[in-house]
Scaffold this motif. Structure first.
Motif, PDB file in Angstrom:
ATOM      1  N   ALA A  73      45.717  40.444  32.522  1.00 50.48           N
ATOM      2  CA  ALA A  73      44.421  41.123  32.602  1.00 50.48           C
ATOM      3  C   ALA A  73      44.335  41.979  33.866  1.00 50.48           C
ATOM      4  O   ALA A  73      43.902  43.141  33.816  1.00 50.48           O
ATOM      5  CB  ALA A  73      43.284  40.106  32.568  1.00 50.48           C
ATOM      6  N   ALA A  74      44.743  41.433  35.003  1.00 49.95           N
ATOM      7  CA  ALA A  74      44.690  42.194  36.253  1.00 49.95           C
ATOM      8  C   ALA A  74      45.605  43.414  36.182  1.00 49.95           C
ATOM      9  O   ALA A  74      45.248  44.503  36.635  1.00 49.95           O
ATOM     10  CB  ALA A  74      45.079  41.302  37.432  1.00 49.95           C
ATOM     11  N   LEU A  75      46.786  43.229  35.586  1.00 49.03           N
ATOM     12  CA  LEU A  75      47.741  44.328  35.450  1.00 49.03           C
ATOM     13  C   LEU A  75      47.192  45.422  34.541  1.00 49.03           C
ATOM     14  O   LEU A  75      47.212  46.608  34.892  1.00 49.03           O
ATOM     15  CB  LEU A  75      49.069  43.802  34.919  1.00 49.03           C
ATOM     16  CG  LEU A  75      50.141  44.848  34.619  1.00 49.03           C
ATOM     17  CD1 LEU A  75      50.497  45.644  35.864  1.00 49.03           C
ATOM     18  CD2 LEU A  75      51.368  44.184  34.031  1.00 49.03           C
TER      19      LEU A  75
ATOM     20  N   MET B  42      40.752  50.438  33.967  1.00 48.07           N
ATOM     21  CA  MET B  42      39.913  49.863  32.922  1.00 48.07           C
ATOM     22  C   MET B  42      38.752  49.112  33.572  1.00 48.07           C
ATOM     23  O   MET B  42      38.946  48.381  34.547  1.00 48.07           O
ATOM     24  CB  MET B  42      40.709  48.895  32.034  1.00 48.07           C
ATOM     25  CG  MET B  42      41.802  49.552  31.220  1.00 48.07           C
ATOM     26  SD  MET B  42      42.736  48.360  30.218  1.00 48.07           S
ATOM     27  CE  MET B  42      41.567  48.060  28.879  1.00 48.07           C
ATOM     28  N   THR B  43      37.567  49.278  33.001  1.00 55.89           N
ATOM     29  CA  THR B  43      36.406  48.528  33.462  1.00 55.89           C
ATOM     30  C   THR B  43      36.455  47.117  32.871  1.00 55.89           C
ATOM     31  O   THR B  43      37.241  46.830  31.960  1.00 55.89           O
ATOM     32  CB  THR B  43      35.100  49.197  33.007  1.00 55.89           C
ATOM     33  OG1 THR B  43      35.025  49.121  31.570  1.00 55.89           O
ATOM     34  CG2 THR B  43      35.016  50.643  33.481  1.00 55.89           C
ATOM     35  N   LEU B  44      35.595  46.261  33.355  1.00 61.28           N
ATOM     36  CA  LEU B  44      35.501  44.901  32.818  1.00 61.28           C
ATOM     37  C   LEU B  44      35.191  44.941  31.320  1.00 61.28           C
ATOM     38  O   LEU B  44      35.828  44.244  30.529  1.00 61.28           O
ATOM     39  CB  LEU B  44      34.423  44.112  33.575  1.00 61.28           C
ATOM     40  CG  LEU B  44      34.179  42.682  33.118  1.00 61.28           C
ATOM     41  CD1 LEU B  44      35.439  41.832  33.212  1.00 61.28           C
ATOM     42  CD2 LEU B  44      33.047  42.066  33.962  1.00 61.28           C
TER      43      LEU B  44
ATOM     44  N   GLY C  94      38.833  43.959  39.736  1.00 67.02           N
ATOM     45  CA  GLY C  94      38.689  44.850  40.870  1.00 67.02           C
ATOM     46  C   GLY C  94      40.051  45.414  41.198  1.00 67.02           C
ATOM     47  O   GLY C  94      41.028  45.133  40.494  1.00 67.02           O
ATOM     48  N   PRO C  95      40.146  46.186  42.256  1.00 68.08           N
ATOM     49  CA  PRO C  95      41.445  46.726  42.632  1.00 68.08           C
ATOM     50  C   PRO C  95      42.452  45.603  42.904  1.00 68.08           C
ATOM     51  O   PRO C  95      42.239  44.765  43.779  1.00 68.08           O
ATOM     52  CB  PRO C  95      41.154  47.518  43.915  1.00 68.08           C
ATOM     53  CG  PRO C  95      39.681  47.817  43.847  1.00 68.08           C
ATOM     54  CD  PRO C  95      39.070  46.644  43.139  1.00 68.08           C
TER      55      PRO C  95
END
Length: 140
Positions: free
Chosen positions: A67-69, A5-7, A31-32
């Motif tokens: 969110a990161a996940l 997913m993009t920002l 980011g990754p």
């Protein structure tokens, strides 16, 4: 591994599927295996003495790992927290947003583990540190 997913997609997901976090929560970067999120505390998030409450910092850490996940696995709303630990280190600066830098330490089929460092915007001093484990829903 690159995020799925993009920002912009992540921000849209939160606005559409998780509106209860409200305008205080924001996603600054993904980011990754990482994300930067922020909380803009209002008076409702302050405890006596004017400092940001522990539950608010906990929510920021939890939302940050979420969110990161999701950035890495795609919009799977049913990923849930299975374990959490937080260390409160110092009071945040008054009137400043709280920034959380999130790193996913492990991303497996069923579990993800994230580390979160929180600080006041404009300061390098760590306010709180959290570790979160998430259960990832099975495919299908």
């Amino acid at each position: 591994m690159e995020p799925k997913m993009t920002l912009a997609e992540l921000r849209d997901f939160f606005a559409r599927d998780f509106p209860q976090v409200g305008p205080e929560f924001g996603i600054d970067a993904v980011g990754p295996m990482e994300a930067v999120v922020r909380w803009s505390p209002s008076d409702a998030h302050l405890r006596p003495g004017g400092t940001v409450s522990g539950p608010t910092l906990f929510a920021l850490a939890d939302l940050g790992v979420y969110a990161a996940l999701l950035a890495m696995i795609g919009p799977k709303a049913l990923a849930v927290t299975t374990n959490a630990s937080i260390d409160f280190m110092r009071k945040p600066l008054p009137g400043q947003d709280i920034l959380a830098e999130v790193r996913l330490l492990k991303l497996g089929r069923a579990l993800a583990v994230g580390d979160v460092l929180m600080r006041s915007d404009g300061s390098d001093a760590t306010v709180a540190r959290a570790s979160m484990t998430y259960s990832i829903p099975p495919k299908g």
